[in-house]
Enzyme design. Sequence first.
Site: not given
Length: 411
Positions: A203, A231, A261
Amino acid sequence: MEDCDRGFDLEARLGSLEERAQKRTLSPVDRVAERGYFADAAGGDLPVLDTDEALVFSSNNYLGLTDDQRVQDAARQAAATVGTGAGASRIITGDTMVHHDLERLLAETKGTERALAFSSGYAANVGTITALEPDVIFSDERNHASLIDGCRLADCETIVYDHCDPASLRDALESRAAVADSTNADAGTEDESWLIVTDTVFSVDGTVAPLSAICDLAEEFGAWVMVDEAHATGLYADGGGVVQAEGLEDRVHIQMGTLSKALASQGGYVAGSDALIESLLNEARSFAFSTGLAPTAAAAASEALHLARHSEAREQLWENVAHLRDGLETMGFSIPGESQILPVIVGDQRDALAFADGLRARGIVVPPIRPPAVPEGESRLRVAPIATHDRDDIITCLESFRTVGSELGLL
């Protein structure tokens, strides 16, 4: 004993953070999108929004779907027909058809038999690792805090290997096997359970784990592989993650990810075999003892995953990433990694703070990443474009970086 104080000196702690330039504050925004109106930290008072709109280049809302009408409509429909919250743990009465629809789509996307939705990605990682109760964990040195805490709570032997380094992982596996065999020559290590855990996209570093090499080593030593696709989910092949991009569905035992996300919602999930999901449903404390994921969040994530698979959002994101990376590198900035996360390495955390302040003054929001999130001397600006940024937004961001970098003598 009357003068004894066994409490906590919080003021001293905060003062120490201030001295080290590591004190964080909250900065509210009016909406989660590629641009918005921000407010300065207000403590317990009501925040006051700025009068000027800012461009956001620091969000994990990678596909820009948080304010997509279709995702919002899905959440509204779930609220109207199912309710705004689950009301209980899913093993009690908090299980709904909306949850199962999401899990079916996640399993299909991740190429697994089943998936299980948790109330957060943190809960998914901690709950999964502790439920498995491995004897030994091999963990990348820059894994997410939730993986690290899962290792701690599992109360097992944890061996840390160098970041994204298969050779270091091999050394760790070989050394652990040799030690175990020498101390238990009769039984060897065959009865131990070994788990290799790694993020796929890291990240703050933007690096991508060498999954194929990790799977090779896991198979050689008989270990299982657990990956955190927080991610990566939604951004790669057919809306999947790095596992899908590299065709490793049959070699990775546990695929974890988040809904918060690219999927524009809240929560986490684990995808894997039917036996894995049944085990987690029964033994993961963070699943059994938490109220189920809100039906509105599950419905929003389902629609976002559908859009990730069948719209042009992914392609637009990667175009923006390429444009930004090329522009920043042309200026002379070092941009490590190969993902949608573009870390602009500054080095000194005070330079990073000054750089972020300079960008903010020009309407660009890119908060600095400082120790302890990164090692000393590796402070950076974490640039993360969104699919809904247009070409002018990218140009504005690049021009601001050039101006501020020159003013600070970093170019």
